[in-house]
Design an enzyme around this catalytic site. Structure first.
Site, PDB file in Angstrom:
ATOM      1  N   GLY A 265       5.137  35.336   3.870  1.00  0.00           N
ATOM      2  CA  GLY A 265       4.127  34.367   4.285  1.00  0.00           C
ATOM      3  C   GLY A 265       4.001  34.297   5.782  1.00  0.00           C
ATOM      4  O   GLY A 265       4.510  35.151   6.509  1.00  0.00           O
ATOM      5  N   ASN A 266       3.309  33.289   6.255  1.00  0.00           N
ATOM      6  CA  ASN A 266       3.169  33.083   7.697  1.00  0.00           C
ATOM      7  C   ASN A 266       3.166  31.584   7.978  1.00  0.00           C
ATOM      8  O   ASN A 266       3.192  30.775   7.052  1.00  0.00           O
ATOM      9  CB  ASN A 266       1.900  33.761   8.215  1.00  0.00           C
ATOM     10  CG  ASN A 266       0.652  33.190   7.579  1.00  0.00           C
ATOM     11  OD1 ASN A 266       0.266  32.064   7.828  1.00  0.00           O
ATOM     12  ND2 ASN A 266       0.032  33.969   6.690  1.00  0.00           N
ATOM     13  N   ARG A 267       3.132  31.217   9.234  1.00  0.00           N
ATOM     14  CA  ARG A 267       3.353  29.821   9.607  1.00  0.00           C
ATOM     15  C   ARG A 267       2.093  28.964   9.668  1.00  0.00           C
ATOM     16  O   ARG A 267       2.159  27.813  10.116  1.00  0.00           O
ATOM     17  CB  ARG A 267       4.101  29.766  10.943  1.00  0.00           C
ATOM     18  CG  ARG A 267       5.536  30.270  10.827  1.00  0.00           C
ATOM     19  CD  ARG A 267       6.220  30.282  12.174  1.00  0.00           C
ATOM     20  NE  ARG A 267       6.187  28.979  12.815  1.00  0.00           N
ATOM     21  CZ  ARG A 267       6.299  28.787  14.128  1.00  0.00           C
ATOM     22  NH1 ARG A 267       6.443  29.821  14.925  1.00  0.00           N
ATOM     23  NH2 ARG A 267       6.252  27.575  14.632  1.00  0.00           N
ATOM     24  N   SER A 268       0.966  29.484   9.238  1.00  0.00           N
ATOM     25  CA  SER A 268      -0.250  28.670   9.301  1.00  0.00           C
ATOM     26  C   SER A 268      -0.123  27.416   8.429  1.00  0.00           C
ATOM     27  O   SER A 268       0.225  27.504   7.258  1.00  0.00           O
ATOM     28  CB  SER A 268      -1.457  29.489   8.840  1.00  0.00           C
ATOM     29  OG  SER A 268      -2.590  28.661   8.782  1.00  0.00           O
TER      30      SER A 268
END
Ligand code: CTP
Ligand code: CA
Length: 232
Positions: A33-36
């Protein structure tokens, strides 16, 4: 909050905003995933609805509390997407009769080639684990490809660069993507994500910086809609 625009100036406009970050499964319990957080995308959707637009908000793993700001609000329809492939399907299906598309979502560039149907075990993996990744469809490029007359396509770019290099990268990305507007923002370990504030450099189709809003994600959202109106 200071709202520069007249209320209702987006009336009659159909807009689509993607928000949040995709998650690419590794196995039934894990993902890349990513931190958005989805805060900027949700602020864009809320601002557009309050200014009279008809909004479709495509939410990819937006934090529940953040999404609550938008869901149930009149003028906003929320559709959920999980992976980049799901987001692509939903965005392409929903964007046919949309006037302005804003891709604020952080889309994974790659997905795991062979998703394991069972939870991976470390048994027998003393030497580590390698994952093969394959490239995901570029949704923004697809939108530009199928853009119809009168449709405005807006991209976002989060870059770990500053000042001149940030703008330089932004201009190159704007040209490469062929979007009408690209909103560039600086990110880092402790900058840009989960924050309530943001700072954007908005680049138009000629590579000109047309606005550099800084402030709450709502204030920045209003400035982006102002920029959209200025290029339509
Ligand atoms: N985007 C997209 N589909 C992808 C990747 C990105 O639609 N598969 C969109 C993002 O939502 C964003 C814009 O493209 O609006 C720019 O994303 P970014 O990751 O900055 O650009 P990339 O072309 O993926 O370049 P990079 O190699 O810097 O990641
Ligand atoms: Ca990318």
């Amino acid at each position: 909050a200071v709202v520069s625009a007249e209320p209702g100036d987006l009336a009659g406009l159909r807009v689509l905003v993607s928000a949040g970050g995709t998650r690419e499964p590794i196995d039934p319990v894990r993902y890349i995933g990513n931190r958005s957080s989805g805060k900027q995308g949700v602020a864009l959707a809320v601002a557009a609805a309050e200014r009279g637009a008809d909004v479709v908000l495509i939410a990819a793993h937006v934090d529940g509390q953040v999404l609550a700001e938008a869901s149930g609000r009149s003028g906003i329809r929320v559709v959920r997407a999980g992976t980049a492939a799901e987001l692509a399907d939903v965005v392409f299906a929903e964007s046919a009769d949309i006037d302005v598309v804003v891709m604020a979502a952080a889309v994974a560039d790659f997905r795991v080639a062979d998703v394991s149907p069972r939870k991976l075990s470390k048994e027998g993996r003393a030497r580590g684990l390698r994952l093969d990744l394959v490239e995901n469809v570029d949704i923004l490029a697809g939108l530009v490809e199928r853009r119809r007359d009168g449709q405005t396509v807006v991209g976002f770019a989060a870059e770990t660069a500053q000042e001149d290099e940030l703008l330089e990268r932004g201009r190159r990305k704007r040209a490469r993507k062929g979007v009408d507007l690209l909103a560039v923002n600086e990110v880092g370990w402790s900058k840009g994500f989960e924050s309530d504030d943001n700072a954007l450099h908005i680049i138009d189709g000629h590579g000109e910086v047309v606005a550099e809003p800084k402030g709450s994600k709502r204030e920045v959202a209003d400035a982006l809609w102002d920029a959209v109106l200025s290029v339509r």
